[in-house]
Design an enzyme around this catalytic site. Structure first.
Site, mmCIF file in Angstrom:
data_model
loop_
_atom_site.group_PDB
_atom_site.id
_atom_site.type_symbol
_atom_site.label_atom_id
_atom_site.label_comp_id
_atom_site.label_asym_id
_atom_site.label_seq_id
_atom_site.Cartn_x
_atom_site.Cartn_y
_atom_site.Cartn_z
ATOM 1 N N ASN A 137 -16.362 -69.079 -74.231
ATOM 2 C CA ASN A 137 -16.502 -68.124 -73.136
ATOM 3 C C ASN A 137 -17.695 -67.212 -73.424
ATOM 4 O OD1 ASN A 137 -16.354 -66.086 -71.283
ATOM 5 N ND2 ASN A 137 -14.134 -65.814 -71.411
ATOM 6 N N CYS A 140 -17.960 -64.018 -69.666
ATOM 7 C CA CYS A 140 -17.195 -62.897 -69.126
ATOM 8 C C CYS A 140 -18.091 -61.662 -68.975
ATOM 9 C CB CYS A 140 -16.019 -62.582 -70.058
ATOM 10 S SG CYS A 140 -15.012 -61.237 -69.426
ATOM 11 N N CYS A 354 -26.441 -67.501 -29.476
ATOM 12 C CA CYS A 354 -27.673 -68.170 -29.891
ATOM 13 C C CYS A 354 -28.874 -67.428 -29.323
ATOM 14 C CB CYS A 354 -27.668 -69.628 -29.425
ATOM 15 S SG CYS A 354 -27.461 -69.838 -27.641
ATOM 16 N N CYS A 358 -31.815 -65.767 -31.490
ATOM 17 C CA CYS A 358 -33.170 -66.319 -31.395
ATOM 18 C C CYS A 358 -34.131 -65.295 -30.795
ATOM 19 C CB CYS A 358 -33.158 -67.593 -30.556
ATOM 20 S SG CYS A 358 -34.733 -68.473 -30.581
ATOM 21 N N CYS A 384 -39.373 -73.999 -30.340
ATOM 22 C CA CYS A 384 -38.351 -74.122 -31.385
ATOM 23 C C CYS A 384 -38.960 -74.623 -32.695
ATOM 24 C CB CYS A 384 -37.242 -75.068 -30.916
ATOM 25 S SG CYS A 384 -35.936 -75.294 -32.136
#
Lengths: 426, 445
Positions: A137, A140, A354, A358, A384
């Site tokens: 370990n 941690c 959307c 946009c 686009c």
């Protein structure tokens, strides 16, 4: 035929009935929990980290949460330390459980001070339990680093190499080094583990975090008597970070053959398949079990097994690392590739999310027409750039799809792009 | 053998009546609100806003609820609609905002906008300052006739703009339809009066009770004494059946009965027929039918001359009636009510059908229904007589006050709104008229 037979696998020589182990954490703190996990069908456990006696003492108020809009847990953190039970009790329980459940994997997680004697002392007792391996370990992030252990070691590659070497020297069990994500480049500690002779790495451990601040008391959460500290963040929201780190190690030439046990926000079989495709040979789960209980193992196994059968993968290794060849650097991506959004009017519910996304924050590529009773959103294809934002914001699964456009142009990466002043000639 | 003229009080125990008239749609719990508010998609140019006559920014207030800013949500609602609390309870949301919700498309379940609105308004934090302030006094004084939803909304907006307002109310209480017309189980706990107290807190509004237009005050007088007048007097006349027997005891006007019911302190005292017929197809018909059932009537039948699909009451309202055990008889046109001086026994109808041209015609078939009480709920009419004879606003083709897009009548200093111009019976529309008229008055003065 045994259920989900295709899930049986082997990780650094350790056979497991399935690739799902419980990570070293509260669910694997003692025999009672581990037996319940094995009864539920878990393939193995990494026993909660053992240390030197006297065992540390934990505080009350240990977990803090990051909620979504509807109280769904996106992630939570903890400020628990390693086991707060004595070493001998843990070793005795591990011995008994392993004896009773010989087909299940028990890995023992360890954390002792960064001194050779400390490791030399603890390892024989661990090996005597009959456990299948050890996990170091080094991850941690809370509490233990203040004592020079955990992430304090994991953040220094030289220490990792050194401690790994000690473990290989004083113990015959396979050694897994658990890595902390609280570093700049996860490949460095992985390289160190490799140099030290580690059989595998496991990642990620939890991420330094404060989940929230109580605005009434001005205390970070989880609050302990009005004060808080950073804790280790886990849960599904860390999955993207973990996936990336796993892939970094799997792609890195120096560590590409180092087996990986994937950890980080794995909540369902699909997450597991993704980790395996990006380099993990098996996975460890914790948060999902802490939120829903051990029963989720049924869906993890069933879902993965059925998917594999459908895809024609006979075992885990058949699709392990399959996504690695497709994981590359930005500079190798095809600049001539084009995709654009397409709005399926039959599935569109007209929410306009959307459009807001946009129009306000992207490329003004969506046209809003129609009147109050019949709003219509369509893509302005010339504008686009195929950024995917509209598809991401859309609440309906099939209303916006991204479509590949055939530009007829050959693959062209930035390395060779005419706009790149430092381009390489092909 | 039927018992004729069976009309009596105390058909049910007080406890049963209390239970029947409790809040029909109880408030959402915190957890329900979390789930309900999370379903709102925060639509762009949201259809629900268009569907709300008062243009409440619904996605914004729901988002504020979801983020724990409930006081902000309440302010958002009340700034668009000062009666947002009662609208949340009485609006037929299923035909307004919730019908427009995009969640209907794929899930057939809209966001519960009405109930979320109620949650927010009920939690306006009164430890914080009153959410509205008055602008400095303009010195202008406006008379409002009628303290119903239109008049109250108009008064509040004018007061915010710094004007002085006096409301002339014919009844003993303000609230109009909310106080006297809405079914009791939709507005419990004297909500109307509590809401009006909140409206008046803005200051600058005085209400004079017992002041009926045409009786105690005249339009001319008010115009002389004020800078502008807003008329929001609703509709005072009830349509008649115009059939034999209509004058008999037991034939009641639904609006008047609901008015009495709303003011009755002990509902068990109300006389209730054993067999009740309701003539009509709108919200009032549903209200009186359901309330009759809730008061203990054994048999309640709504009779409508057209098909059930043509009913004015929404499907939601019709379902409410069915759930309360109300029967429907459709395609039946009233012909006569039979009885004597002591009451009524039977009502007769002609079965109707549509002819080839789609026109409703009566057939020879006679339907006969036994009854003790008949409620008329076939709509209300505007009575123009209170307006006086000379210098009164022009009426439209339906006999209601004619207004332009600014809710201005043919008299440039007189504005009007609510049912006396429109008659859709919707509180939320009345509020919208009051709001818009107030802005027009403010701009004009």
């Amino acid at each position: 035929m045994k259920k989900n037979a295709n899930l049986a696998c082997e990780f650094i020589g350790i056979k497991s009935i399935n690739p799902f182990w419980l990570a070293s954490a509260p669910p694997t703190d003692k025999a009672y929990n581990v037996i319940r996990a094995f009864e539920a069908g878990w393939g193995g456990v990494v026993w909660k980290t053992l240390g030197e006696d006297p065992a540390p003492i934990n505080v009350s108020s240990r977990y803090g949460v990051h909620y979504g809009q509807n109280r769904q847990v996106l992630g939570f953190n903890n400020i628990e330390l390693i086991t707060d039970r004595s070493l001998q009790i843990n070793l005795d329980e591990i011995t008994q459980v392993k004896k009773d459940w010989p087909d299940r994997v028990i890995i023992v997680s360890l954390m002792v001070p960064c001194e050779e004697e400390a490791w030399k002392n603890i390892l024989p007792g661990v090996e005597a339990t009959g456990a299948d391996g050890i996990e170091l370990n080094f991850g941690c992030p809370h509490g233990m680093p203040e004592r020079g252990m955990g992430a304090a070691v994991g953040q220094v590659p030289e220490y990792i190499e050194m401690v790994t070497r000690w473990c290989k020297q004083y113990c015959s069990l396979p050694v897994i080094v658990k890595l902390t994500p609280n570093i700049t480049d996860v490949r460095k500690p992985a390289e160190a583990a490799w140099r030290g002779g580690a059989d595998a790495v496991s990642l990620i451990n939890t991420i330094n975090s404060i989940t929230s601040v109580n605005l009434e008391t001005m205390s970070p959460e989880p609050s302990v008597d009005g004060k808080g500290t950073h804790g280790g963040y886990c849960g599904s929201s860390v999955k993207p970070i973990a996936l990336s780190m796993v892939s970094e190690i799997a792609r890195h030439p120096e560590t590409s053959t180092l087996p990986i046990s994937g950890i980080g926000g794995i909540s369902n079989w699909r997450d597991a398949a993704e980790f395996i495709s990006l380099g993990a040979s098996n996975v460890q789960v914790c948060t999902a079990a802490m939120l829903y209980g051990f029963k989720i193992i049924d869906d993890l196994c069933d879902g993965l097994s059925d998917w594999m059968e459908k895809k024609g993968y006979n075992n885990i290794s058949d699709f392990s690392r399959m996504a690695i060849p497709n994981t590359t650097d930005w500079k190798h991506l095809n600049m001539n590739y084009k995709r654009i959004a397409y709005i399926n009017q039959d599935a569109c519910i007209g929410c306009g999310r959307c459009f807001a996304a946009c129009e306000d924050t992207s490329h003004q590529s969506i046209l809003k027409t129609g009147d109050a009773d019949n709003r219509k959103y369509t893509i302005i294809e010339e504008e686009c750039v195929g950024c995917n934002l509209c598809e991401i914001t859309c609440p309906e699964p099939n209303a916006i799809v991204m479509k590949d456009i055939d530009t007829g142009l050959p693959h062209l990466s930035w390395l060779h792009h005419p706009a790149n002043p430092y381009r390489e000639e092909p | 053998m039927s018992i004729a003229h069976d009309i009596q009080s105390n058909r049910l125990l007080d406890t049963e009546i209390d239970n029947n008239f409790s809040d029909m749609t109880p408030p959402l719990t915190d957890k329900q609100v979390l789930v309900a508010s999370e379903r709102c998609l925060f639509c762009y140019d949201a259809p629900c806003i268009d569907a709300c006559p008062t243009d409440i920014d619904i996605p914004l207030f729901i988002r504020k609820i979801n983020t724990g800013n409930v006081h902000g949500a309440a302010k958002e609602i009340l700034s668009a609609n000062i009666l947002g609390g009662s609208c949340a309870r009485v609006c037929p949301t299923e035909t307004l905002c919730e019908q427009a919700c995009v969640r209907n498309t794929c899930e057939e379940a809209p966001v519960e906008i009405g109930r979320l609105q109620r949650y927010a308004v009920d939690r306006l934090d009164r430890s914080l300052p009153y959410p509205f302030t008055r602008e400095s006094d303009t010195g202008k004084h406006i008379a409002i006739i009628g303290a119903g939803p239109a008049g109250l909304a108009c008064a509040h907006q004018l007061a915010r703009n710094g004007h002085q307002v006096t409301i002339y109310e014919a009844a003993a209480k303000s609230g109009g339809l909310n106080e006297y017309g809405i079914a009791l189980y939709k507005l419990v706990d004297d909500y109307t009066q509590k809401e009006i107290e909140f409206v008046l807190e803005i200051g600058g509004i005085e209400i004079k009770y017992g002041q009926a237009l045409g009786r105690d005050i005249s339009l001319k007088q008010l115009r002389d004494q004020h800078d502008a007048v807003f008329i929001g007097i609703g509709m005072s006349n009830v349509n008649a059946l115009n059939i034999p027997g209509e004058e008999l005891a037991g034939v009641e006007d639904a609006v008047a009965y609901i008015r009495d019911l709303r003011q009755e302190s002990s509902l068990a005292n109300l006389p209730v027929g054993r067999r009740v017929i309701v003539i009509g197809a709108g919200m009032t018909a549903i209200d009186i039918a359901v309330q009759s059932k809730k008061l203990g009537a054994e048999q309640v039948t709504i009779v409508y001359r057209r098909a059930q699909s043509a009913m004015g009451a929404s499907l939601h309202e019709q379902e409410l009636a069915l759930k309360n055990g109300v029967n429907f008889v459709c395609n039946a046109q009233p012909t006569q009510i039979l009885g004597d001086d002591s009451g009524i026994t039977t009502m007769e109808f002609n079965r109707t059908e549509l002819d080839e041209s789609g026109k409703l015609i009566a057939t020879d078939e006679i339907i006969s229904l036994e009854c003790d009480v008949v409620f008329k709920a076939i709509g209300q009419k505007f009575s123009s007589s209170p307006l006086g004879s000379d210098d009164k606003p022009t009426l439209d083709h339906r006999g209601r006050i004619s207004v332009n897009e600014n809710y201005q009548t043919s008299l440039s200093d007189v504005f009007a709104g609510g049912d006396c111009i429109n008659g859709n019976d919707l509180v939320v529309e009345a509020v919208d008229h009051g709001n818009k008229a107030a802005l027009a008055i403010h701009h004009q003065l």
